[in-house]
Structure formats: structure tokens, C-alpha cells
Motif scaffolding. Sequence first.
Motif, PDB file in Angstrom:
ATOM      1  N   LEU A   8       0.836  -1.200   0.000  1.00  0.00           N
ATOM      2  CA  LEU A   8       0.000   0.000   0.000  1.00  0.00           C
ATOM      3  C   LEU A   8       0.876   1.257   0.000  1.00  0.00           C
ATOM      4  O   LEU A   8       0.588   2.238  -0.685  1.00  0.00           O
ATOM      5  CB  LEU A   8      -0.923  -0.002   1.213  1.00  0.00           C
ATOM      6  N   GLY A   9       1.985   1.180   0.769  1.00  0.00           N
ATOM      7  CA  GLY A   9       2.931   2.297   0.798  1.00  0.00           C
ATOM      8  C   GLY A   9       3.470   2.584  -0.598  1.00  0.00           C
ATOM      9  O   GLY A   9       3.504   3.736  -1.036  1.00  0.00           O
ATOM     10  N   ASP A  10       3.853   1.501  -1.316  1.00  0.00           N
ATOM     11  CA  ASP A  10       4.337   1.675  -2.693  1.00  0.00           C
ATOM     12  C   ASP A  10       3.270   2.335  -3.559  1.00  0.00           C
ATOM     13  O   ASP A  10       3.567   3.222  -4.356  1.00  0.00           O
ATOM     14  CB  ASP A  10       4.681   0.308  -3.309  1.00  0.00           C
ATOM     15  N   ILE A 126     -12.623   2.194   1.331  1.00  0.00           N
ATOM     16  CA  ILE A 126     -11.285   1.942   0.781  1.00  0.00           C
ATOM     17  C   ILE A 126     -10.474   1.087   1.747  1.00  0.00           C
ATOM     18  O   ILE A 126      -9.740   0.187   1.335  1.00  0.00           O
ATOM     19  CB  ILE A 126     -10.552   3.260   0.462  1.00  0.00           C
ATOM     20  N   VAL A 127     -10.638   1.367   3.051  1.00  0.00           N
ATOM     21  CA  VAL A 127      -9.934   0.533   4.031  1.00  0.00           C
ATOM     22  C   VAL A 127     -10.431  -0.912   3.918  1.00  0.00           C
ATOM     23  O   VAL A 127      -9.651  -1.862   3.894  1.00  0.00           O
ATOM     24  CB  VAL A 127     -10.146   1.085   5.462  1.00  0.00           C
ATOM     25  N   MET A 128     -11.743  -1.069   3.767  1.00  0.00           N
ATOM     26  CA  MET A 128     -12.287  -2.418   3.610  1.00  0.00           C
ATOM     27  C   MET A 128     -11.779  -3.061   2.327  1.00  0.00           C
ATOM     28  O   MET A 128     -11.453  -4.249   2.293  1.00  0.00           O
ATOM     29  CB  MET A 128     -13.823  -2.373   3.610  1.00  0.00           C
ATOM     30  N   PHE A 129     -11.719  -2.261   1.273  1.00  0.00           N
ATOM     31  CA  PHE A 129     -11.208  -2.768  -0.008  1.00  0.00           C
ATOM     32  C   PHE A 129      -9.784  -3.293   0.162  1.00  0.00           C
ATOM     33  O   PHE A 129      -9.448  -4.391  -0.266  1.00  0.00           O
ATOM     34  CB  PHE A 129     -11.235  -1.624  -1.030  1.00  0.00           C
ATOM     35  N   THR A 130      -8.934  -2.488   0.839  1.00  0.00           N
ATOM     36  CA  THR A 130      -7.533  -2.866   1.013  1.00  0.00           C
ATOM     37  C   THR A 130      -7.413  -4.173   1.787  1.00  0.00           C
ATOM     38  O   THR A 130      -6.538  -4.993   1.511  1.00  0.00           O
ATOM     39  CB  THR A 130      -6.783  -1.752   1.767  1.00  0.00           C
ATOM     40  N   LEU A 131      -8.315  -4.358   2.763  1.00  0.00           N
ATOM     41  CA  LEU A 131      -8.232  -5.573   3.575  1.00  0.00           C
ATOM     42  C   LEU A 131      -8.794  -6.787   2.841  1.00  0.00           C
ATOM     43  O   LEU A 131      -8.282  -7.892   2.974  1.00  0.00           O
ATOM     44  CB  LEU A 131      -8.992  -5.365   4.894  1.00  0.00           C
ATOM     45  N   PHE A 132      -9.875  -6.594   2.068  1.00  0.00           N
ATOM     46  CA  PHE A 132     -10.540  -7.731   1.438  1.00  0.00           C
ATOM     47  C   PHE A 132      -9.879  -8.164   0.134  1.00  0.00           C
ATOM     48  O   PHE A 132      -9.916  -9.347  -0.215  1.00  0.00           O
ATOM     49  CB  PHE A 132     -12.008  -7.404   1.151  1.00  0.00           C
ATOM     50  N   ALA A 133      -9.336  -7.189  -0.605  1.00  0.00           N
ATOM     51  CA  ALA A 133      -8.886  -7.498  -1.961  1.00  0.00           C
ATOM     52  C   ALA A 133      -7.788  -8.574  -2.016  1.00  0.00           C
ATOM     53  O   ALA A 133      -7.945  -9.554  -2.746  1.00  0.00           O
ATOM     54  CB  ALA A 133      -8.467  -6.229  -2.673  1.00  0.00           C
ATOM     55  N   PRO A 134      -6.682  -8.436  -1.252  1.00  0.00           N
ATOM     56  CA  PRO A 134      -5.619  -9.441  -1.421  1.00  0.00           C
ATOM     57  C   PRO A 134      -6.065 -10.873  -1.100  1.00  0.00           C
ATOM     58  O   PRO A 134      -5.794 -11.775  -1.909  1.00  0.00           O
ATOM     59  CB  PRO A 134      -4.513  -8.955  -0.480  1.00  0.00           C
ATOM     60  N   PRO A 135      -6.777 -11.135   0.030  1.00  0.00           N
ATOM     61  CA  PRO A 135      -7.206 -12.520   0.254  1.00  0.00           C
ATOM     62  C   PRO A 135      -8.164 -13.036  -0.822  1.00  0.00           C
ATOM     63  O   PRO A 135      -8.055 -14.198  -1.232  1.00  0.00           O
ATOM     64  CB  PRO A 135      -7.918 -12.477   1.609  1.00  0.00           C
ATOM     65  N   VAL A 360      -2.235  -2.498  -9.748  1.00  0.00           N
ATOM     66  CA  VAL A 360      -3.279  -2.691  -8.738  1.00  0.00           C
ATOM     67  C   VAL A 360      -3.050  -1.785  -7.535  1.00  0.00           C
ATOM     68  O   VAL A 360      -3.959  -1.074  -7.095  1.00  0.00           O
ATOM     69  CB  VAL A 360      -3.324  -4.162  -8.299  1.00  0.00           C
ATOM     70  N   TRP A 361      -1.824  -1.793  -7.017  1.00  0.00           N
ATOM     71  CA  TRP A 361      -1.578  -1.007  -5.803  1.00  0.00           C
ATOM     72  C   TRP A 361      -1.506   0.484  -6.086  1.00  0.00           C
ATOM     73  O   TRP A 361      -1.827   1.294  -5.221  1.00  0.00           O
ATOM     74  CB  TRP A 361      -0.351  -1.523  -5.059  1.00  0.00           C
ATOM     75  N   GLY A 362      -1.112   0.817  -7.313  1.00  0.00           N
ATOM     76  CA  GLY A 362      -1.163   2.225  -7.713  1.00  0.00           C
ATOM     77  C   GLY A 362      -2.602   2.713  -7.675  1.00  0.00           C
ATOM     78  O   GLY A 362      -2.898   3.808  -7.198  1.00  0.00           O
ATOM     79  N   LEU A 363      -3.493   1.849  -8.159  1.00  0.00           N
ATOM     80  CA  LEU A 363      -4.911   2.203  -8.163  1.00  0.00           C
ATOM     81  C   LEU A 363      -5.445   2.327  -6.730  1.00  0.00           C
ATOM     82  O   LEU A 363      -6.129   3.297  -6.393  1.00  0.00           O
ATOM     83  CB  LEU A 363      -5.703   1.136  -8.932  1.00  0.00           C
ATOM     84  N   ILE A 364      -5.088   1.349  -5.890  1.00  0.00           N
ATOM     85  CA  ILE A 364      -5.581   1.381  -4.509  1.00  0.00           C
ATOM     86  C   ILE A 364      -5.050   2.622  -3.789  1.00  0.00           C
ATOM     87  O   ILE A 364      -5.790   3.329  -3.110  1.00  0.00           O
ATOM     88  CB  ILE A 364      -5.204   0.090  -3.762  1.00  0.00           C
TER      89      ILE A 364
END
Lengths: 507, 175
Positions: A8-10, A126-135, A360-364
Amino acid sequence: MLEIFSLLGDGLLQSFEPLNLFMIFAGCLAGLFIGAMPGLGSVNGVAILLPVTFLVPPTSAIIFLAALYYGAMYGGAISSITLGIPGASTAVATVFDGKPMARQGKADQALMAAAIASFIGGTVSIVMFTLFAPPLANLALKFGPQEEFALMILAFATFIGLGGDDIPKTIFSILLGLVMAAVGFDIISGKPRLIFFDLVEFQRGIGFLVLAIGIYGIGEMLWTIESTKGKVQVDTVKVTWTRFVSSLSRIKEYLMTTSLGAILGFFVGTLPAAGATPASLMSYGLAKTFSKDPDSFGKGNISGVAAPESANNAASTGSMLPMITLGIPGSPTTAILLGGMIIWGLRPGPLLFAEQPDFVWGLIGSMYVANFVTVVLNLAMIPIFVRVLAMPFSILTPIIFILCFVGVFATTDRMFDVWLMLALGLGGYFLRKLDYPVAPAVLAIVLGPLAERSMRQSLIGSRGDPFTFVNPAEHPIALACIIVALLLMLYPAYLSFRKKRAKKAVA
Amino acid sequence: MSTRNAELLMAVGMLVFSLGMMWNIHSDGLIIGWVPERGPGAGVWPFWLSLGMALCSVWTLVRWFKGTTAESRNQSPYIDPESLGLVVLSFVLLTAMIFLVKYIGTYLSVALFLGAYMRLIGRHSWSVTLSMMAGSIVFIYFLFEWQLAKYLPKGLPVFEDAFLWIDNFRWEYLM
């Protein structure tokens, strides 16, 4: 978990690159404007402006379009409150209390509440997206063609079960999109199919963008011209910055409903047929149910403005989740984004996370930044937007028509496609006037080639065994998806059965 | 035409369209059946889905005769007569713009379309109209031709030559 933070930092760093930051600003601004114009919503903006994004690399392009998507969700509230007409269908629920508040001279408070609620809704989701998307993407990595096909059936089933439109017309619209996607060369046998009137041009197929711009550009504008009679009545609302800031203190009145609306909106948004409009209506209903003073709703309750705005923003983020992780768009707007990704040469689906982490992470990362930028831009520019809304429709309409024409030509280099866009737009307008939903057709033309390929791959792989999709030992996920899809398709029948029985009981 | 009649016409039209597609697949000789050990043939997807479309249209027709749908009971005009002229005029102007591209090129037809729309429908002043027309040409040239390096149709050779001159100027002095 730690890995998510570093990725996410990247992503955040990437979204702070000058070009991407510029794209976020431009996207938010364009979105606010498009969302605020009555008759135009995020889906129209994304369809019409997609060809322009070929100017920049894919990551920046999707950042621009995603920012436009959020911007439009914010912008919809502006005309809902100041004009009393929803700027987009997603802001319908905002009118219920926004309009009475404006009548009472509290337009500034309503606008402030809408902006803050949108920000909260956006951030929570967005926080939920970040947590749900990778799994979810990890799980999806195990998917074969059987699961892919079953998921698409599930996506279409949501339109039948939850879309709320006329059932035969909805199924017709889905099938029409799927058949149109089959025009051109067959990907497996290489044979030409459905070459209408033997026109060579059809061999390349019907591009999804031609359909999307036709329907959401030409068709929608014709619809808007008809329904507004070319005139939009603007009542000037007095909004000043000082009064604006002073209304910040009312935030505690609606903080609770806003947070609830955000969570609800996120989950409703992930469903392809549901999305931001039902999410905002549901959130409004929820706020009214849980309110201490439900009678004040519809008469200018500030929670009635905040709750739907929070939900529609959250839903727009939610609809990105299945698009990025599974390759199944959660809304018509994300269907167009998905189509764009195919044009940019990316392969949507579970592999995207593994193969294109930068994208993907650029978008997030950009979602976080865009959400912040939009609230700032929105708050800073509302007095200006209220004035821009007075822009005559007779200037905006031809500009949109021109953008549709040049955009389609620039993407496909063929005048044939421009004519096709015109024909599809007119057809879409006529169909829509008879209550044929158009969103399923757009989703279907994007998913059609993928659905057909995954179906035939599964069958070739299983040596022609049609039960491969429902084999509990080999494909339990596919089986589960198909069962849920069947239940969804039967749901309207169950509802009408219950209604009939209730009628009989009364008689 | 009333909405009721439009609903009937559309359902019949879509039924004919669906059957036409099925015929198209059949006459092209595509396999619409099962190939043993390999699954469906190339024509299966479009053929059977078109059949589904035809059935949905029949379903809509049945509901029309029974008067189940709101549209089949709606006797009001299909397109609001007050704005019918506006919709038709918009569409005719748009069609004319696309038609003229072949002869006078993208830029002139776009500017003429914008001008005609703003004058006929919007009744804007000449100064606003002309500045928008000029602005549209500059904007499209800058964005598509220059930045996206997309060749847009220029029409007959005389217009093509005029743009060559502009392109040369750009390459010579502005790049």
C-alpha cells in the motif's frame, strides 16, 4: 498484513508521482462536474472520456477514471440539493431531504453534510477494499475456467434476482449483449460468425466501447434532451464559505448513520446488479429506521442527506473489488473500466494482483488520495459549481455528441464504428424508453467473450462433460456459485408467488 | 405512436431480429450441436442465446396481450410530443455531422454541428457560437491529432492539403 502495508505504501508513493497526482486532480474535477450535471453520471463520464486516456500509461489512465468515478458520486449531491433534481441516479435519495433543506435556506449545511459523508463513506470502504482485496485475489488464483464461468453466471443472475427490472426484458438484455459479443471470428475454431449483411467490418466484432458510448453517450443524451426538454431550471442558492465552515459542527448528528451507510454501501456495491443507487436508497431507509425522529425524514433531516451520500461513495469503491480481484465488474461503470483494461493490454482477473502489482496497488493508493482530493476540491469549489450548473444544456449536449464521435473514431480508426455507435445509441434509447434495462447488455458485451471462452475451455478440458460445472468433488466453488445463481433467478418467481397467495388470503 | 403500440412493435421487431440471427448462424453452416468429446461447436453460443432472446420476446408479447406490463397499458405518446422535435432535430444534426465527415473532414463538420446546434436549439449569440466553434477545432486538434497522434479524417483533398500546411507548421515551429 505487514505485506499489505508495504504494498500500500508503494501504491501511495506511486499515486504521488506528478503525472498521477495530476490525473487524480483532473479526474476528481471532471467527475464533480459530470456528476453535478443532471442526466450525466459516472458511467457516462467514464464511457465518453475513456478514449482520451490513451494519452497516458494504463496506471495513470485508470487512476484518472477511478477518480472521475468518485468525483461523480460527490458531484451528484450538488444538483440534488441545489436544483432538487438528482445529478445522477445514484443521488436520487439525496433529493428527499436535500431539497427541503435547500428550501429552508440550509443548502450550505446539506452540501457540507453530503461532502463529509461522502468522504467518510469513501474512506471506510477503501480501508475495507484494502483488507478484502488481497485474500480474495489469492482465493481466486485457484479458479479454473469452470469457476470463472460459474462466477459470470452468478453476476448475470444478480440482474435477474435483484435488478428490479422487468424479468423477460432483463434476460433479453443480457442475452443481447452476450450474442453481440460473439460477432466476429470465433476464438476457438477461427470461423467467422454473425457477419450481418456480409459486411467485412463485422469480422472485427462489435467493440464494447462502441456499444458503451452509443448507449451511455448518444442514447442517454437523447433521453436527457427529451426529459428535460432541453432546459434545466436553475434556482440560485446562496452559498458562502463562512457559513459553510460553521456548519461543520453538525457532523456528530450524522456520524453514526454515515458509518453504517458506508459498510452497507460497500457490500451492496460489490454485487453487479445492485451498486450505488440501491445502496443509497437502502442506506436512507436504514437511517430512517434507526432515527429517533423518523417523521422528520423527507422534511429536511441532515442524516437523510448524509446516509445516501456515504453509501453511494462506498458502493463505487465496493464495485471495484470484484473487478480487480475476479475480473467481474460490480457496476456498469466498472464494466467499462474492465473493457478499458483489455484495450490497455492488461488481463483482468485474479492474476492481475500477481502479474501487475504496480497497477493494482497504484490504483488502490490513488483511491485514498482521490478521496481526500475530492473532498477538498468539493468543499473549496461548491460555490463555483453551483454557478457552473447554470451552463446551458444547448452547449453541453453538442460537446458530448462531438466527444462521442471523435472518441469512438480515435479508438477504432473506422467510420463504420461511428455509424454503429449512432445506431446502437438510437436503439438503446428506444429500448430504454420501453423499460428494457441497458446496463446488463453493457456488462454482457464485456464479459461475453470471457464467458464463452471459459465455458468452452471447461468443456474441452473435461472432454465434453456438461456436469463439470457442478461436480462437487472437483469444482465446489463453481457448484456453490451456480446454486446461488439459481436461487437468485428463482427469487422473483418466489416473490410473485407470495404476492399472489397474500392476495388470495385477503380475498 | 402510443407507448402501448411501441411495446408491441419493439417486441415483434426483437423477435424477428433474434430469429434472423439464428437463421444467420444456421445458413453459415456453423455447428450448433455437440461435438463428441469436445463440447459445443462454434455456433452453439450465438444460436442458443438468440433462441433465448426470441423466447424472451415471445414472453414479452404474451404479457403485452395480457396487459401485464405497465408499457402495454400505457396509451400516452411513446415520445413526449413537446420534446419530439428537439430529439429529432438533435439526432438529424448529429447524423449530418457524421455524414459530412467524408466530404469536409472532421474539423469542419464538428464546428458546423456545434454552430448549428447552438444557434438553432440554444439561440446563443454569434460571438459565443463562433468562439465555441473555433475552440472545438483547436481542442480536438491539440488533444487527438497532436497529443494522441491520431489521424482524424480530413475529407476531400482540398481540406486534406490545408491540414498538411498546419501540420508542417506544427512540426517546423512548435515541436
